[in-house]
Write a protein that holds these residues in place. Structure first.
Motif, mmCIF file in Angstrom:
data_model
loop_
_atom_site.group_PDB
_atom_site.id
_atom_site.type_symbol
_atom_site.label_atom_id
_atom_site.label_comp_id
_atom_site.label_asym_id
_atom_site.label_seq_id
_atom_site.Cartn_x
_atom_site.Cartn_y
_atom_site.Cartn_z
ATOM 1 N N ALA A 20 4.584 -6.227 3.603
ATOM 2 C CA ALA A 20 3.287 -6.299 2.947
ATOM 3 C C ALA A 20 2.480 -5.059 3.305
ATOM 4 O O ALA A 20 2.613 -4.508 4.393
ATOM 5 C CB ALA A 20 2.543 -7.554 3.380
ATOM 6 N N ILE A 21 1.671 -4.626 2.367
ATOM 7 C CA ILE A 21 0.756 -3.516 2.604
ATOM 8 C C ILE A 21 -0.600 -3.922 2.034
ATOM 9 O O ILE A 21 -0.680 -4.404 0.913
ATOM 10 C CB ILE A 21 1.285 -2.208 1.981
ATOM 11 N N ASP A 22 -1.622 -3.780 2.831
ATOM 12 C CA ASP A 22 -2.972 -4.219 2.460
ATOM 13 C C ASP A 22 -2.983 -5.681 2.028
ATOM 14 O O ASP A 22 -3.683 -6.066 1.093
ATOM 15 C CB ASP A 22 -3.548 -3.340 1.343
ATOM 16 N N GLY A 23 -2.161 -6.489 2.669
ATOM 17 C CA GLY A 23 -2.109 -7.911 2.349
ATOM 18 C C GLY A 23 -1.342 -8.238 1.083
ATOM 19 O O GLY A 23 -1.318 -9.379 0.653
ATOM 20 N N THR A 56 7.581 5.198 -0.865
ATOM 21 C CA THR A 56 8.765 5.491 -0.068
ATOM 22 C C THR A 56 8.407 5.309 1.401
ATOM 23 O O THR A 56 7.506 5.971 1.908
ATOM 24 C CB THR A 56 9.251 6.932 -0.306
ATOM 25 N N ILE A 57 9.106 4.407 2.052
ATOM 26 C CA ILE A 57 8.898 4.147 3.469
ATOM 27 C C ILE A 57 10.251 4.264 4.153
ATOM 28 O O ILE A 57 11.172 3.515 3.837
ATOM 29 C CB ILE A 57 8.293 2.755 3.713
ATOM 30 N N SER A 58 10.355 5.234 5.039
ATOM 31 C CA SER A 58 11.608 5.497 5.771
ATOM 32 C C SER A 58 12.786 5.683 4.815
ATOM 33 O O SER A 58 13.882 5.179 5.054
ATOM 34 C CB SER A 58 11.907 4.364 6.757
ATOM 35 N N GLY A 59 12.547 6.369 3.717
ATOM 36 C CA GLY A 59 13.611 6.673 2.771
ATOM 37 C C GLY A 59 13.977 5.537 1.833
ATOM 38 O O GLY A 59 14.913 5.648 1.055
ATOM 39 N N LYS A 60 13.260 4.433 1.905
ATOM 40 C CA LYS A 60 13.548 3.286 1.048
ATOM 41 C C LYS A 60 12.380 3.076 0.092
ATOM 42 O O LYS A 60 11.228 3.257 0.463
ATOM 43 C CB LYS A 60 13.746 2.035 1.911
ATOM 44 N N LEU A 61 12.680 2.711 -1.141
ATOM 45 C CA LEU A 61 11.655 2.531 -2.167
ATOM 46 C C LEU A 61 11.122 1.103 -2.161
ATOM 47 O O LEU A 61 11.894 0.140 -2.062
ATOM 48 C CB LEU A 61 12.220 2.844 -3.546
ATOM 49 N N TYR A 62 9.802 0.999 -2.289
ATOM 50 C CA TYR A 62 9.143 -0.292 -2.359
ATOM 51 C C TYR A 62 8.146 -0.295 -3.506
ATOM 52 O O TYR A 62 7.621 0.737 -3.888
ATOM 53 C CB TYR A 62 8.393 -0.596 -1.049
ATOM 54 N N TYR A 63 7.873 -1.494 -4.020
ATOM 55 C CA TYR A 63 6.968 -1.670 -5.142
ATOM 56 C C TYR A 63 6.015 -2.801 -4.790
ATOM 57 O O TYR A 63 6.428 -3.806 -4.217
ATOM 58 C CB TYR A 63 7.734 -2.043 -6.413
ATOM 59 N N LYS A 64 4.745 -2.651 -5.165
ATOM 60 C CA LYS A 64 3.799 -3.745 -4.983
ATOM 61 C C LYS A 64 4.072 -4.800 -6.042
ATOM 62 O O LYS A 64 4.345 -4.470 -7.200
ATOM 63 C CB LYS A 64 2.365 -3.255 -5.133
#
Length: 78
Positions: A20-23, A56-64
């Motif tokens: 989670a990012i910003d909840g 991109t976090i530590s080379g891995k893609l994330y989506y909200k």
């Protein structure tokens, strides 16, 4: 047995905290592919056309999750 339940709850809370990012919940590529039922190439196309923001976090893609929902709403409004 109670200790295992407490440990399980703590692990789940930590996992949710890491995804989670910003909840707001983060999804990885596999989650989005399964949610939208699309190919990895289609997902790549959405990224390159700037239709789906990603992080991109530590080379891995994330989506909200909210960005994925917005993509779905936008595709219905066409």
């Amino acid at each position: 047995m109670n200790r295992f339940d407490i440990l399980h709850e703590k692990l789940n809370a930590k996992h949710n905290e890491l995804t989670a990012i910003d909840g707001e919940q983060l999804l990885d590529n596999q989650d989005v592919l399964q949610l939208l039922k699309i190919s990895s190439r289609s997902l790549q196309r959405y990224r390159s056309m700037k239709k789906l923001p990603y992080y991109t976090i530590s080379g891995k893609l994330y989506y909200k999750l909210s960005d994925v929902h917005q993509l779905i709403r936008d595709s219905f409004n066409r």
